[in-house]
Design an enzyme around this catalytic site. Structure first.
Site, mmCIF file in Angstrom:
data_model
loop_
_atom_site.group_PDB
_atom_site.id
_atom_site.type_symbol
_atom_site.label_atom_id
_atom_site.label_comp_id
_atom_site.label_asym_id
_atom_site.label_seq_id
_atom_site.Cartn_x
_atom_site.Cartn_y
_atom_site.Cartn_z
ATOM 1 N N ARG A 1 -5.198 17.960 7.883
ATOM 2 C CA ARG A 1 -6.606 17.933 7.468
ATOM 3 C C ARG A 1 -7.460 18.678 8.474
ATOM 4 N NH1 ARG A 1 -7.751 13.651 3.413
ATOM 5 N NH2 ARG A 1 -9.918 14.228 3.713
ATOM 6 N N ARG B 1 -3.692 4.744 18.591
ATOM 7 C CA ARG B 1 -3.570 4.424 20.011
ATOM 8 C C ARG B 1 -3.640 5.660 20.914
ATOM 9 N NH1 ARG B 1 -1.755 -0.554 22.093
ATOM 10 N NH2 ARG B 1 -3.015 -2.078 20.976
ATOM 11 N N GLY C 1 3.382 8.662 -0.133
ATOM 12 C CA GLY C 1 3.219 8.421 1.297
ATOM 13 C C GLY C 1 2.747 7.033 1.664
ATOM 14 N N HIS C 2 1.495 6.755 1.398
ATOM 15 C CA HIS C 2 0.863 5.559 1.963
ATOM 16 C C HIS C 2 1.623 4.279 1.668
ATOM 17 C CE1 HIS C 2 -2.165 2.318 2.277
ATOM 18 N NE2 HIS C 2 -2.518 2.994 3.344
ATOM 19 N N ASP D 1 2.221 11.389 6.643
ATOM 20 C CA ASP D 1 0.893 11.406 7.282
ATOM 21 C C ASP D 1 0.561 10.103 8.003
ATOM 22 O OD1 ASP D 1 0.438 13.898 6.245
ATOM 23 O OD2 ASP D 1 -0.880 13.213 4.637
ATOM 24 N N HIS D 2 0.889 8.983 7.351
ATOM 25 C CA HIS D 2 0.367 7.722 7.888
ATOM 26 C C HIS D 2 1.195 7.161 9.038
ATOM 27 C CE1 HIS D 2 -2.951 8.034 5.335
ATOM 28 N NE2 HIS D 2 -2.174 8.193 4.275
ATOM 29 N N HIS E 1 -0.087 10.548 -5.603
ATOM 30 C CA HIS E 1 -1.278 9.846 -5.092
ATOM 31 C C HIS E 1 -1.369 8.415 -5.605
ATOM 32 C CE1 HIS E 1 -5.145 9.049 -3.346
ATOM 33 N NE2 HIS E 1 -5.019 10.177 -2.680
ATOM 34 N N GLY E 2 -1.105 7.499 -4.695
ATOM 35 C CA GLY E 2 -1.284 6.078 -5.015
ATOM 36 C C GLY E 2 -0.063 5.427 -5.645
ATOM 37 N N GLU F 1 0.396 19.932 -9.000
ATOM 38 C CA GLU F 1 0.671 18.517 -8.730
ATOM 39 C C GLU F 1 -0.431 17.730 -9.420
ATOM 40 O OE1 GLU F 1 1.991 17.296 -4.875
ATOM 41 O OE2 GLU F 1 1.105 15.301 -5.109
ATOM 42 N N ARG G 1 -7.041 14.050 11.268
ATOM 43 C CA ARG G 1 -7.048 12.589 11.429
ATOM 44 C C ARG G 1 -5.649 11.980 11.423
ATOM 45 N NH1 ARG G 1 -9.713 10.713 5.741
ATOM 46 N NH2 ARG G 1 -11.269 12.206 6.404
ATOM 47 N N ASN H 1 5.743 11.648 2.120
ATOM 48 C CA ASN H 1 4.580 12.064 2.904
ATOM 49 C C ASN H 1 4.497 11.190 4.163
ATOM 50 O OD1 ASN H 1 1.884 11.983 3.915
ATOM 51 N ND2 ASN H 1 1.179 12.999 2.062
ATOM 52 N N THR I 1 -9.291 9.360 1.586
ATOM 53 C CA THR I 1 -8.076 10.075 1.196
ATOM 54 C C THR I 1 -8.499 11.135 0.189
ATOM 55 O OG1 THR I 1 -5.873 9.833 0.213
ATOM 56 C CG2 THR I 1 -7.566 8.327 -0.576
ATOM 57 N N THR I 2 -7.549 11.900 -0.327
ATOM 58 C CA THR I 2 -7.902 12.961 -1.269
ATOM 59 C C THR I 2 -8.359 12.316 -2.571
ATOM 60 O OG1 THR I 2 -6.068 14.140 -0.242
ATOM 61 C CG2 THR I 2 -7.074 15.170 -2.161
ATOM 62 N N GLU J 1 0.330 20.199 2.704
ATOM 63 C CA GLU J 1 -0.917 20.014 1.955
ATOM 64 C C GLU J 1 -2.063 20.465 2.837
ATOM 65 O OE1 GLU J 1 0.461 15.927 -0.357
ATOM 66 O OE2 GLU J 1 -1.241 15.912 1.009
ATOM 67 N N HIS K 1 -0.011 16.559 5.414
ATOM 68 C CA HIS K 1 -1.345 17.074 5.126
ATOM 69 C C HIS K 1 -2.069 17.308 6.452
ATOM 70 C CE1 HIS K 1 -5.379 16.357 2.746
ATOM 71 N NE2 HIS K 1 -5.385 17.484 3.426
HETATM 72 N N1 PXP Z 1 0.012 14.298 -3.124
HETATM 73 C C1 PXP Z 1 -1.157 14.810 -2.621
HETATM 74 C C2 PXP Z 1 -1.560 16.175 -3.052
HETATM 75 C C3 PXP Z 1 -1.929 14.071 -1.707
HETATM 76 O O1 PXP Z 1 -3.067 14.594 -1.227
HETATM 77 C C4 PXP Z 1 -1.467 12.807 -1.291
HETATM 78 C C5 PXP Z 1 -2.244 12.033 -0.285
HETATM 79 O O2 PXP Z 1 -2.249 12.725 0.924
HETATM 80 C C6 PXP Z 1 -0.250 12.343 -1.819
HETATM 81 C C7 PXP Z 1 0.451 13.100 -2.753
HETATM 82 C C8 PXP Z 1 0.340 11.028 -1.407
HETATM 83 O O3 PXP Z 1 -0.493 9.999 -1.784
HETATM 84 P P1 PXP Z 1 -0.175 8.536 -1.271
HETATM 85 O O4 PXP Z 1 -0.260 8.587 0.217
HETATM 86 O O5 PXP Z 1 -1.240 7.707 -1.895
HETATM 87 O O6 PXP Z 1 1.199 8.186 -1.737
#
Ligand code: PXP
Length: 252
Positions: A53, A26, A224-225, A17-18, A202-203, A159, A57, A15, A108-109, A78, A51
């Site tokens: 959103r 910036r 992702g994060h 996103d970040h 997630h996490g 998921e 963001r 992922n 976050t979600t 997502e 994702h």
């Molecule tokens: N899966 C889903 C459905 C999510 O919404 C997210 C967070 O956007 C992730 C996976 C990834 O989570 P993380 O960024 O905490 O690894």
């Protein structure tokens, strides 16, 4: 296009996103999420997750086609189950669409999608996406009623939200962690019995990924994060390769 890497028993969706979150801090063009997607592909990722959103963001509208054009990997979009997002998904046709709950005030979600109480709307919402060829996934808590509802509304994938498990790991609460793991194992088995493909996310990080990667029905993790944070110290490629190593170890 199957999201499968024959060399790997468990797929890793990265992922990005970040990377976009940092870029947006910036307001310029760097760091570029497209570059991150290409690098993730070269490092052995099996898919790219992003994702879009409602508040944009992190990922923005133009990022989706740019990433899709830059990599050959399957794209997992997502998104919240809104009409705006459905239009975007139908216009770009990513390999997979993962429906997630979304609240503007959350960081976050935070929870799983409430499928069981929204079955009629979700069935109608999913139908055109599935007809357009997207694999539709629902991001749900490891709860029997949600798994059954996901199958009933026509999703192909669930998921499982592992956020609660990850939080218990961080807090060192072994009993709560084990109870959450038990729910994840049982939800994964039920989902497979109902014909659903099972993903999790997630996490996840190097410390907590092992037991999740070991759930036999799980075929894909979306992470992702932690990977983007770890990339600050070791680079994205090294972070992804180490995550893949940990996942494979747990699977052996
Ligand atoms: N899966 C889903 C459905 C999510 O919404 C997210 C967070 O956007 C992730 C996976 C990834 O989570 P993380 O960024 O905490 O690894």
């Amino acid at each position: 296009m199957p999201m499968n890497n024959p060399d790997s028993p468990l797929r890793l969706g990265v992922n990005i996103d970040h990377v976009a979150t940092l870029r947006n801090a910036r307001g310029g063009a760097d760091p570029d999420p497209v570059r991150a997607a290409v690098l993730a592909q070269n490092a052995g990722a099996d898919g790219i997750t992003l994702h879009l959103r409602e508040d944009r963001r992190h990922i923005r509208d133009a990022d989706l086609p740019a990433v899709m054009a830059a990599v050959t990997l399957p794209i997992n979009l997502e998104m919240a189950a809104t009409l705006e997002m459905q239009r975007i998904a139908l216009a770009h046709r990513p390999h997979a669409v993962c429906l997630v709950p979304e609240r503007r005030e959350e960081r976050t979600t935070e929870g799983g999608l409430e499928v069981a109480r929204d079955t009629d709307r979700l069935r109608d919402y999913i139908a055109p996406l599935a007809a357009a060829g997207a694999r539709v996934s629902l991001f749900i808590a490891p709860d029997e009623a949600q798994v059954e509802a996901a199958a009933a509304v026509g999703a192909q994938v669930v998921e499982l939200h592992v956020g609660a498990y990850c939080e218990h790991c961080t807090a060192g609460d072994d009993a709560a962690r084990d109870e959450e793991l038990r729910k994840l194992f049982s939800a994964a088995a039920l989902a497979q019995d109902l014909g659903l493909e099972v993903h999790a996310g997630h996490g996840l990080n190097f410390e907590n990924v092992g037991p999740i990667a070991a759930i036999p029905e799980v075929v894909e993790l979306n992470i992702g994060h932690f990977l983007i944070g770890e990339a600050v110290f070791v680079g994205l490629e090294a972070a992804i390769r180490e995550m893949r190593r940990q996942m494979n170890l747990a699977r052996m």
